[in-house]
Design an enzyme around this catalytic site. Structure first.
Site: not given
Ligand code: CMC
Length: 392
Positions: A261, A315
């Site tokens: 998140h 989720d």
């Molecule tokens: N699985 C594996 N690694 C992850 C995940 C994940 N679900 N989420 C983040 N990371 C890692 C990412 O690879 C990165 O690693 P590194 O620093 O080594 O490159 C680090 O964590 C930071 O990731 P980020 O992309 O900078 O994080 P963000 O804040 O941009 O992304 C997110 C947030 C929700 C888009 C992401 O965690 C994600 O894609 N999660 C999976 C989809 C999901 O479950 N979405 C629902 C979100 S909550 C409800 C909603 O908003 O609707």
């Protein structure tokens, strides 16, 4: 004003001031109008919570009853909306159907004075009342059935479940579903809420505001993740496959759906509550082996990714609740939308009262002073597609 640093995805950049909800991502704290989500989940109903979010205070008994009455009396949708929805392809995603039907409401309830409290109240009531009916109607019509009329003797959550299946849900199922709506009702300035606010800031009608937010929520990185969580659990299939699946996913740098998140760096408090709800449901309706897979995956992800602050988000467990209630997977995100309409409307109201149209700036990275090349002298560029990819 000085130019501030560019942050991709506006991460950490305040884009508004709001008194609606608060998240402390390090403590795992979520409050709606200052009240902790755990309190609301335990004691409030979704409509009471929606009232709190939109009007700023919890309603007293009389106010709540009158709000519920208004919502009940606006649940039906016009036959023209229903007929329009009948023409949607049955293979279309229910989020697309919802976005189109929410926008179509604007054709019937035209924009008036946004600062007239009666207009605002009517829009709030219509949207909260009709969105569940539209989701349920599409579900039945895509299977070739007629929509089920709302039942005035049922509460908000029970009526929705009834409209989906024509069966009255048990009190526990209705209560748990209502709590799910409360948990999804609002979450500060996430992507869909931001989209609602940008649209609202142009003073367009509230139906366009909600339609734009629905379109944004549909994406797999936002509301669409709950559907993908279940796909993932189905693919894993059993507890023994959890570790190999996770290793493979991490090697391929894939996201584990339902984890991570932008704000929470600990377990999302809504995921904790949802997990308790799943367990309550199992007591009445029996166990689901996917829950064992989900818990094993949660432990495995914690071992591997806790150092990055990756824990279950809202989720992760919601799909298991909906699955137990017999709801098809592709309705999970529309259900998220049914709940989030409350938060979007709260932000719509806040935005129009303190409005400044959103018009951020950009850092231009393109060229300047390029010559205009006549078409006969242009080289082939890279944008070539095979028409087979979009033949229909
Ligand atoms: N699985 C594996 N690694 C992850 C995940 C994940 N679900 N989420 C983040 N990371 C890692 C990412 O690879 C990165 O690693 P590194 O620093 O080594 O490159 C680090 O964590 C930071 O990731 P980020 O992309 O900078 O994080 P963000 O804040 O941009 O992304 C997110 C947030 C929700 C888009 C992401 O965690 C994600 O894609 N999660 C999976 C989809 C999901 O479950 N979405 C629902 C979100 S909550 C409800 C909603 O908003 O609707």
């Amino acid at each position: 004003m000085s130019i501030v640093e560019y942050r991709a995805g506006l991460e950490g950049v305040p884009a508004t001031q709001s008194a609606i909800s608060f998240v402390d991502g390090r403590q795992g704290l979520l409050e709606y109008r200052g009240i902790r989500i755990e309190e609301l989940a335990a004691h409030s109903t979704f409509l009471e919570t929606a009232y709190l979010l939109i009007w700023g205070e919890l309603p007293n008994q009389k106010e709540l009853e009158s709000f519920e009455r208004e919502i009940r009396s606006h649940r039906r949708i016009k036959y023209r909306i229903r007929d329009m929805m009948k023409c949607f392809p049955e293979s279309g995603h229910p989020m697309d159907a919802l976005q189109a039907s929410a926008a179509a409401l604007g054709l019937f309830y035209s924009r008036r004075d946004l600062h007239n409290p009666a207009y605002v109240r009517a829009a709030v009531v219509r949207l909260l009342a009709k969105i569940p009916t539209m989701v349920a109607a599409f579900q039945l019509m895509r299977k070739g059935n007629d929509p089920v009329q709302p039942r005035d003797d049922l509460g908000y959550a029970a009526n929705f479940l009834y409209m989906l299946s024509e069966r009255e849900p048990s009190p526990l199922a209705a209560r748990i579903f209502d709590v799910c709506l409360t948990l999804h009702a609002e979450h500060t300035i996430n992507a869909s809420t931001f989209s609602a606010m940008v649209t609202a800031s142009t003073f367009t009608d509230p139906y366009a505001v909600i339609a734009s937010a629905v379109g944004t929520l549909a994406g797999p990185l936002h509301g669409g993740a709950n559907e993908e969580v279940l796909d993932m659990l189905e693919e894993i299939g059993s507890v023994e496959n959890v570790h190999p699946y996770l290793e493979r996913a991490l090697d391929q740098k894939s996201r584990i759906m339902g984890f991570g998140h932008r704000v929470y760096k600990v377990k999302d408090p809504r995921a904790t509550i949802l997990q308790q709800l799943v367990e309550q449901l199992f007591q009445e309706f029996g166990h689901d082996s996917y829950y064992d897979v989900a818990m094993a995956l949660e432990r495995a992800v914690e071992e591997k990714l806790a150092h990055k602050g990756i824990y279950p988000n809202v989720d992760y467990y919601s799909g298991l609740v909906y699955r137990k209630l017999g709801i098809p997977k592709d309705l999970f995100t529309p259900i998220f939308a049914i709940a989030r309409v409350a938060g979007w409307l709260a932000h719509w109201r806040e935005q129009i009262y303190e409005n400044r149209i959103f018009r951020p700036t950009q850092i231009y990275t393109g060229l300047h002073e390029c010559p205009y090349v006549p078409i006969t002298e242009r080289q082939m560029n890279g944008a070539q597609f095979s028409t087979a990819e979009y033949s229909s």
